[in-house]
Design an enzyme around this catalytic site. Structure first.
Site, PDB file in Angstrom:
ATOM      1  N   LYS A 111      12.996   9.400  -3.040  1.00  0.00           N
ATOM      2  CA  LYS A 111      12.354  10.731  -3.032  1.00  0.00           C
ATOM      3  C   LYS A 111      13.371  11.814  -2.697  1.00  0.00           C
ATOM      4  CE  LYS A 111       8.009  10.560  -4.118  1.00  0.00           C
ATOM      5  NZ  LYS A 111       7.148   9.551  -3.549  1.00  0.00           N
ATOM      6  N   LYS A 194       8.581   0.927 -13.281  1.00  0.00           N
ATOM      7  CA  LYS A 194       7.174   0.608 -13.044  1.00  0.00           C
ATOM      8  C   LYS A 194       6.214   1.672 -13.576  1.00  0.00           C
ATOM      9  CE  LYS A 194       6.260   2.720  -8.592  1.00  0.00           C
ATOM     10  NZ  LYS A 194       5.463   2.692  -7.406  1.00  0.00           N
ATOM     11  N   LYS A 197       1.955   7.061 -11.316  1.00  0.00           N
ATOM     12  CA  LYS A 197       1.172   8.273 -11.586  1.00  0.00           C
ATOM     13  C   LYS A 197       2.063   9.447 -11.932  1.00  0.00           C
ATOM     14  CE  LYS A 197      -2.130   7.091  -7.966  1.00  0.00           C
ATOM     15  NZ  LYS A 197      -1.375   6.541  -6.822  1.00  0.00           N
TER      16      LYS A 197
HETATM   17  P1  TYM Z   1       0.350   4.017  -4.468  1.00  0.00           P
HETATM   18  O1  TYM Z   1      -0.684   5.066  -4.383  1.00  0.00           O
HETATM   19  O2  TYM Z   1       1.651   4.348  -5.125  1.00  0.00           O
HETATM   20  O3  TYM Z   1      -0.223   2.751  -5.165  1.00  0.00           O
HETATM   21  C1  TYM Z   1      -1.435   2.152  -4.717  1.00  0.00           C
HETATM   22  C2  TYM Z   1      -1.372   0.648  -4.856  1.00  0.00           C
HETATM   23  O4  TYM Z   1      -1.083   0.295  -6.208  1.00  0.00           O
HETATM   24  C3  TYM Z   1       0.082  -0.523  -6.253  1.00  0.00           C
HETATM   25  N1  TYM Z   1       0.870  -0.173  -7.444  1.00  0.00           N
HETATM   26  C4  TYM Z   1       1.335  -1.077  -8.307  1.00  0.00           C
HETATM   27  N2  TYM Z   1       1.236  -2.418  -8.347  1.00  0.00           N
HETATM   28  C5  TYM Z   1       1.804  -3.053  -9.395  1.00  0.00           C
HETATM   29  N3  TYM Z   1       2.459  -2.395 -10.394  1.00  0.00           N
HETATM   30  C6  TYM Z   1       2.584  -1.048 -10.385  1.00  0.00           C
HETATM   31  N4  TYM Z   1       3.198  -0.430 -11.395  1.00  0.00           N
HETATM   32  C7  TYM Z   1       2.001  -0.315  -9.310  1.00  0.00           C
HETATM   33  N5  TYM Z   1       1.933   1.002  -8.991  1.00  0.00           N
HETATM   34  C8  TYM Z   1       1.237   1.062  -7.836  1.00  0.00           C
HETATM   35  C9  TYM Z   1       0.864  -0.226  -4.983  1.00  0.00           C
HETATM   36  O5  TYM Z   1       1.699  -1.299  -4.620  1.00  0.00           O
HETATM   37  C10 TYM Z   1      -0.255   0.006  -3.998  1.00  0.00           C
HETATM   38  O6  TYM Z   1      -0.714  -1.230  -3.515  1.00  0.00           O
HETATM   39  N6  TYM Z   1       2.098   3.965   0.205  1.00  0.00           N
HETATM   40  C11 TYM Z   1       1.036   3.498  -0.655  1.00  0.00           C
HETATM   41  C12 TYM Z   1      -0.350   3.987  -0.230  1.00  0.00           C
HETATM   42  C13 TYM Z   1      -0.718   3.555   1.144  1.00  0.00           C
HETATM   43  C14 TYM Z   1      -1.125   2.238   1.544  1.00  0.00           C
HETATM   44  C15 TYM Z   1      -1.388   2.348   2.928  1.00  0.00           C
HETATM   45  C16 TYM Z   1      -1.287   1.020   0.871  1.00  0.00           C
HETATM   46  C17 TYM Z   1      -0.770   4.365   2.233  1.00  0.00           C
HETATM   47  N7  TYM Z   1      -1.168   3.648   3.294  1.00  0.00           N
HETATM   48  C18 TYM Z   1      -1.839   1.237   3.667  1.00  0.00           C
HETATM   49  C19 TYM Z   1      -1.732  -0.086   1.613  1.00  0.00           C
HETATM   50  C20 TYM Z   1      -1.983   0.036   2.981  1.00  0.00           C
HETATM   51  C21 TYM Z   1       1.282   4.050  -2.044  1.00  0.00           C
HETATM   52  O7  TYM Z   1       1.932   5.048  -2.225  1.00  0.00           O
HETATM   53  O8  TYM Z   1       0.630   3.401  -3.022  1.00  0.00           O
END
Ligand code: TYM
Length: 331
Positions: A111, A194, A197
């Site tokens: 980032k 990957k 969003k």
């Molecule tokens: P985020 O919002 O980027 O993604 C949410 C969840 O989706 C999974 N994910 C993926 N898995 C496989 N392939 C992909 N291309 C892909 N893109 C996203 C992520 O691994 C995630 O499980 N920091 C986290 C949000 C968060 C969180 C938490 C998650 C905040 N607090 C506590 C679990 C527990 C995030 O940015 O995910």
């Protein structure tokens, strides 16, 4: 009973990566465990959404969670900013999180590199807030994709450090949870790492994408000129298409295209047509529910109120106990 916490940042609509990384098998997940699903809207503030767009993005993620099949009567579904205990725990954990380890975190470095004019403290302490999300319910399982592995490791570190610091066994170690399978990474369609969003146009297939948009995105996916030698490993951009096919199609279909690839007879346009139709069929029930649920504000209000209450009950117990361990006393 195991405790599961799953979070999704509210920075846009949910895509196939979110679905297969964090929500797959949710029916089994919510029937076998005590589950907390939440929308990480504080985390999304690190990239500064405008006040005008913030609420509608949170609503989209809420609707898409429900449309994916999360049952608010069985699981607890809530919005992070409705549970102030999370930010209290975040501060209490922050005092034992060190600059060096936060600066070394891969997602922070990425980032900081991509947004050099917005390296804010929230971005630096992002993993501490995530640890608070997980530890607040004393979760031991966290369904995540491969990209969140390091954050989870940091959560374990912060929890263990708290235990050592206050000489207690209060926090348990949460582990990544994917039903015994390896953590997955759903690739983007543009050949750039990957599915995400905030990646470029055409990288992600969203659960809310209508069929014609899905067809267009898939048909534009990057490929190469095709195999020239039989039975060779697939280059990454082709392997990516097979990874998505594996997630949404039947084993027979995957085998069929695999065999064509190995015999150098594959036509990528046929593969993409099949992939698009299988994604459309897979996501259709979710899409239909998204359209229904998003119109029902009263239902959404009820779900949010119920979720806030259940989440705060669990969170306030943890904060009360943590404060006690740390030495806070009432007068
Ligand atoms: P985020 O919002 O980027 O993604 C949410 C969840 O989706 C999974 N994910 C993926 N898995 C496989 N392939 C992909 N291309 C892909 N893109 C996203 C992520 O691994 C995630 O499980 N920091 C986290 C949000 C968060 C969180 C938490 C998650 C905040 N607090 C506590 C679990 C527990 C995030 O940015 O995910």
């Amino acid at each position: 009973m195991d405790i599961v916490v799953s979070g999704i940042r509210s920075t846009g609509n949910l895509h196939l990566g979110n679905y297969f990384g964090a929500l797959k098998n949710f029916v089994k997940m919510q029937n076998e465990n005590k589950c907390f699903f939440f929308i990480a809207d504080y985390h999304s503030l690190t990239t500064h959404p405008t006040p005008k767009e913030l609420h509608s993005i949170v609503k989209n993620v809420l609707v898409e969670y429900l449309a994916s099949g999360i049952d608010p009567e069985i699981s607890t579904i809530y919005i992070q900013s409705n549970v102030p205990e999370v930010t209290e725990l975040y501060f209490l954990l922050n005092i034992n999180a060190y600059l060096g380890e936060l600066e070394r975190c891969t997602s922070f470095k990425e980032k900081a590199r991509s947004l050099p004019n917005n390296i804010n403290a929230g971005l630096l302490t992002y993993p501490v807030l995530m640890a608070a999300d997980i530890l607040i319910h004393k979760a031991n399982k966290v369904p995540v994709g491969k990209d969140q592995e390091q954050h989870l490791e940091m959560t374990r570190q912060f929890g263990n450090r708290f235990n050592r610091m206050y000489n207690c066994q209060y926090f348990t170690e949460p582990v990544a949870y994917n039903f015994g399978e390896a953590l997955i990474k759903i690739p983007g369609l543009d050949g750039n790492g990957k599915m995400g969003k905030s990646e470029g146009e055409g990288n992600a297939i969203f659960l809310s994408d209508p069929p014609d948009v899905i067809r267009k995105k898939v048909m534009r996916a990057v490929t190469d000129s095709g195999p020239k030698v039989m039975n060779q490993p697939k280059p990454e951009i082709i392997e990516n298409l097979f990874t998505i096919l594996n997630a949404v199609s039947t084993p027979d279909t995957v085998e069929h295209f695999d065999a064509l690839y190995n015999n150098c007879q594959i036509r990528y346009s046929d593969l993409k047509k099949q992939l698009a139709e299988d994604i459309i069929a897979y996501t259709e029930p979710i899409r239909n529910r998204i359209n229904e649920i998003s119109k029902d504000d009263e239902y959404l209000r009820k779900v949010v109120n119920m979720g806030t209450e259940k989440a705060r009950e669990s969170a306030s117990k943890t904060v009360r106990e943590v404060r006690q361990i740390m030495g806070f006393r009432d007068f």
